[in-house]
Design a protein around this motif. Structure first.
Motif, PDB file in Angstrom:
ATOM      1  N   PHE A 146      23.392  16.752 -17.985  1.00  0.00           N
ATOM      2  CA  PHE A 146      24.056  17.846 -18.681  1.00  0.00           C
ATOM      3  C   PHE A 146      23.076  18.451 -19.678  1.00  0.00           C
ATOM      4  O   PHE A 146      22.417  17.727 -20.454  1.00  0.00           O
ATOM      5  CB  PHE A 146      25.316  17.340 -19.388  1.00  0.00           C
ATOM      6  N   ILE A 165      28.613  16.808 -11.936  1.00  0.00           N
ATOM      7  CA  ILE A 165      29.228  17.597 -13.003  1.00  0.00           C
ATOM      8  C   ILE A 165      30.750  17.444 -12.970  1.00  0.00           C
ATOM      9  O   ILE A 165      31.400  17.218 -13.991  1.00  0.00           O
ATOM     10  CB  ILE A 165      28.840  19.088 -12.873  1.00  0.00           C
ATOM     11  N   HIS A 224      32.466  14.070 -14.223  1.00  0.00           N
ATOM     12  CA  HIS A 224      32.587  13.689 -15.641  1.00  0.00           C
ATOM     13  C   HIS A 224      34.042  13.744 -16.108  1.00  0.00           C
ATOM     14  O   HIS A 224      34.423  13.079 -17.068  1.00  0.00           O
ATOM     15  CB  HIS A 224      31.680  14.558 -16.519  1.00  0.00           C
ATOM     16  N   LYS A 244      30.827  12.305 -19.922  1.00  0.00           N
ATOM     17  CA  LYS A 244      29.396  12.605 -19.808  1.00  0.00           C
ATOM     18  C   LYS A 244      28.514  11.456 -20.282  1.00  0.00           C
ATOM     19  O   LYS A 244      27.286  11.503 -20.102  1.00  0.00           O
ATOM     20  CB  LYS A 244      29.070  13.876 -20.597  1.00  0.00           C
ATOM     21  N   VAL A 267      32.272  25.129 -10.350  1.00  0.00           N
ATOM     22  CA  VAL A 267      30.934  24.919 -10.924  1.00  0.00           C
ATOM     23  C   VAL A 267      30.047  26.024 -10.338  1.00  0.00           C
ATOM     24  O   VAL A 267      29.379  25.852  -9.304  1.00  0.00           O
ATOM     25  CB  VAL A 267      30.392  23.510 -10.585  1.00  0.00           C
ATOM     26  N   HIS A 307      18.470  17.497 -12.193  1.00  0.00           N
ATOM     27  CA  HIS A 307      19.074  18.110 -11.003  1.00  0.00           C
ATOM     28  C   HIS A 307      18.026  18.623 -10.015  1.00  0.00           C
ATOM     29  O   HIS A 307      18.382  18.981  -8.883  1.00  0.00           O
ATOM     30  CB  HIS A 307      19.985  19.277 -11.417  1.00  0.00           C
ATOM     31  N   SER A 348      24.606  17.730  -7.229  1.00  0.00           N
ATOM     32  CA  SER A 348      24.624  18.087  -8.652  1.00  0.00           C
ATOM     33  C   SER A 348      26.035  18.483  -9.089  1.00  0.00           C
ATOM     34  O   SER A 348      26.521  18.071 -10.152  1.00  0.00           O
ATOM     35  CB  SER A 348      23.652  19.241  -8.912  1.00  0.00           C
TER      36      SER A 348
END
Length: 681
Positions: A520, A543, A546, A513, A576, A531, A539
């Motif tokens: 985040f 995520i 990372h 990250k 996600v 985002h 997006s």
């Protein structure tokens, strides 16, 4: 042909294990002594339990160590030293003395007494140098005989006959008074002291050479036992001469020059036993430690340690058998426990000790002491990274060695006086050598790429370069990682998993990250959401990335593979969900595969614990007004969903252990939110 090559490629790991197995067996057999193995134990001080024993061949009776020591001392005490006599000095001294007479005495005296004085000086010098003049003081007894070496001839004389330099003055004074030259005493003393010099010296080289020659000529045997003679009958006590004869038979049996046929059969026997022991180790790993068995590096590491201990013991035995207990054999279970677990460490240690029984004398005593010491090592050493624990364990190991040896000596000798203090010193040296395990573990980590608790302790330091960088670039993520680390450590302790590994894995699991910290939520300090300008797919990809970026950063910073496993698996193959649902609302045909982490799913208790703790800690931030009941339901919901998705199928964690982890997480979250128990109205 292509099918064969494909089959060979698919089974290359198995072929490597077979090659390693054969190579290890060959090396160990090569290091073992190749003589025959005496098939009887010799229980000193106990009755002979076997049938009547008859001499299978002629052999000499070996003298005991005490007899040889006494014989050596007798030779040293009775040895005659050598002294070298310089034959040129007396004539040189005479010439110098006669010249001194001319210089010291007045001409008026010389006219009347020169011939008498010259004769007196010459005769006195002859007396002084009859057996020579020695500069040293009395280092031997007066009646001690010495060899006086004149040229190539050596004569035996009493030490007191050789004049010492401290005796010269009194001797000359006596000669002057006896000859009636008292009136010339001062002049004569001056003549002698200006000319006399020592001519006898101690010949240390020849003395030592002669002594060594006599020591080398000592016979190590006394008497012969003929073939067919009865050595000992069943029930006879093994002591005194019987013990020496049995010991001599064993030594002769094991040192015989075997025929090629016998030698080959001995090799076959050794190879079978060594191969069997190593096979047991492989089968143990295959059945009870499959993750280690599948990893060729770990199997190589274990076999290397066995070879290393056998080689080290062989070198010490060949150098001096008395130092066999200096070899720190307990390093083996210590090392394997540090990298793997106690059960594998003890199993490997016991098999190694059984192999070493072929090398050392008194094999039963040796194996008993080493196995007991190995058990103590496994039972006492915990958290090796704490230095005090290692010192305490080494002290306990040394104490067990000493107590066991003391007990064996009493059993064999029957009295305390025969306990050898120098053996205790070898145990102390062996204990000190065991402390070398810490630098050795560090070397192993660098060579084999493995990680121990000591390295994990270093990695858990939040002042390390990588964690400080995480704290600067993504402070919210760093705080989240600390919370997850505390939760994971507590959960791991509860189910007897590796707490240190769980903590370190949690500290580094989100380092990816750092690349895009503001995407985040824990790192967003303003109401602006990065985002908002991206599509749900973009997006979600950020995520998901990372994890990949975290692996790249970890490898760049040389983090161990065991720690990288936490980065790789902490989201498993979950979705996600937030961005997937958002995309689903816009496009009903959206596939969840596009919003799923690449995996793999957790494959150990520790990585499974991290997945649970990470999800629960992150989601707990969304609780507005947490209550005890709300937290309980919240934890149950998140972990049950992970179980339904099959995220823990590859990790060897049980339902009972998952329930224990849930219980810990609930309690910890309630402590974090300072909740009290809600009482009914």
């Amino acid at each position: 042909m292509s099918d064969f090559i494909n089959k060979l490629y698919k089974n290359q790991a198995l072929f490597y294990k077979v090659f390693l197995y054969v190579l290890t067996a060959v090396l160990i057999v090569y290091l073992l002594p190749k003589g025959g193995k005496f098939k009887y134990d010799i229980p000193k001080g106990k009755p002979w339990q076997y049938e009547n024993l008859y001499a299978p061949f002629d052999f000499a009776i070996l003298k005991s160590d005490e007899e040889l020591k006494e014989e050596r001392n007798e030779i040293k005490n009775s040895h005659i030293p050598y002294y070298s006599y310089d034959t040129l000095v007396p004539s040189k001294v005479k010439k110098e003395a006669l010249q001194q007479v001319q210089n010291v005495f007045a001409d008026s005296i010389l006219k009347s007494y020169q011939k008498i004085i010259d004769n007196f000086v010459t005769k006195t010098i002859d007396k002084i140098y009859e057996h020579g003049l020695l500069q040293e003081s009395n280092r031997l007894e007066p009646d001690q005989l010495v060899y006086l070496l004149k040229g190539n001839e050596a004569s035996e004389v009493s030490y007191k006959k050789i004049m010492k330099q401290g005796e010269v003055r009194s001797f000359i004074t006596h000669e002057i008074e006896a000859a009636g030259f008292t009136s010339f005493k001062t002049e004569l003393l001056e003549v002698f002291f200006n000319s006399i010099e020592p001519n006898v010296t101690f010949n240390s080289e020849l003395t030592q050479k002669d002594l060594q020659s006599k020591l080398d000529d000592i016979s190590y045997t006394r008497g012969i036992i003929e073939q067919g003679s009865r050595i000992i009958a069943k029930g006879e006590v093994v002591e005194g001469n019987k013990y020496n004869i049995l010991r001599s038979l064993k030594a002769e049996y094991e040192s015989q020059v075997w025929s090629k046929s016998n030698y080959n059969w001995i090799i076959v026997g050794y190879s079978t036993l060594v191969a069997l022991a190593l096979l047991m180790l492989l089968l143990f790993m295959r059945k009870y430690r499959p993750n280690i068995f599948e990893n060729n590096v770990k199997v190589t590491f274990i076999f290397f340690n066995i070879i290393f201990m056998v080689m080290l013991t062989t070198l010490v035995v060949n150098f001096n058998i008395q130092y066999v207990y200096v070899v720190p054999l307990c390093i083996l279970p210590l090392t394997l426990k540090a990298f793997f677990d106690a059960r594998l460490g003890l199993f490997t240690h016991v098999l190694t000790v059984l192999l070493l029984g072929f090398i050392v004398p008194n094999s039963y005593e040796y194996m008993f002491l080493q196995i007991i010491a190995g058990i103590v090592t496994i039972l006492t050493v915990s958290e090796l990274y704490k230095r005090a624990n290692l010192f305490i364990s080494v002290g306990q190991i040394t104490l067990v060695y000493i107590i066991s040896y003391f007990a064996f000596t009493i059993i064999q000798e029957g009295e305390i006086q025969d306990v050898k203090i120098e053996v205790f010193l070898t145990f102390l040296l062996g204990g000190l050598a065991t402390l070398f395990v810490q630098p050795l573990i560090y070397v192993y980590e660098k060579i084999f790429g493995m990680v121990s608790d000591m390295s994990l302790l270093e990695l858990s330091d939040t002042n390390s370069k990588l964690l400080k960088e995480l704290a600067e670039k993504a402070p919210g993520t760093f705080h989240h990682s600390l919370n997850v680390a505390n939760l994971a450590e507590a959960a791991a302790n509860e189910i007897n998993a590796n707490a240190m590994l769980s903590r370190v894995g949690a500290l580094y699991h989100d380092i990816g990250k750092m690349q895009n910290p503001t995407y985040f939520t824990e790192n967003q300090t303003t109401s602006v959401n990065s985002h908002d300008e991206l599509s749900p797919r973009e997006s979600a990809q950020i995520i998901i990335d990372h994890v990949i970026k975290g692996i790249e950063i970890a490898k760049k910073n040389n983090l161990p593979d065991r720690v990288i496993d936490f980065i790789r698996t902490h989201h498993g193959t979950t979705t996600v969900y937030y961005f997937y649902r958002k995309e689903k609302e816009a496009n009903d045909n959206t596939s969840s595969l596009d919003f799923r982490y690449p995996g793999p799913i957790p494959f150990s208790k520790e990585t499974a614990i991290l997945m649970m703790c990470d999800s629960v800690e992150a989601a707990s931030k969304s609780l507005k007004e947490p209550t005890s009941v709300l937290i309980d339901n919240f934890v149950e919901k998140i972990i049950n969903k992970q179980m339904e998705e099959g995220q823990f199928l590859n990790s060897n964690i049980t339902f009972k252990e998952i329930q224990m982890v849930k219980k810990i997480l609930k309690r910890k979250l309630k402590n974090i939110y300072h909740l009290r128990i809600e009482y009914p109205e």
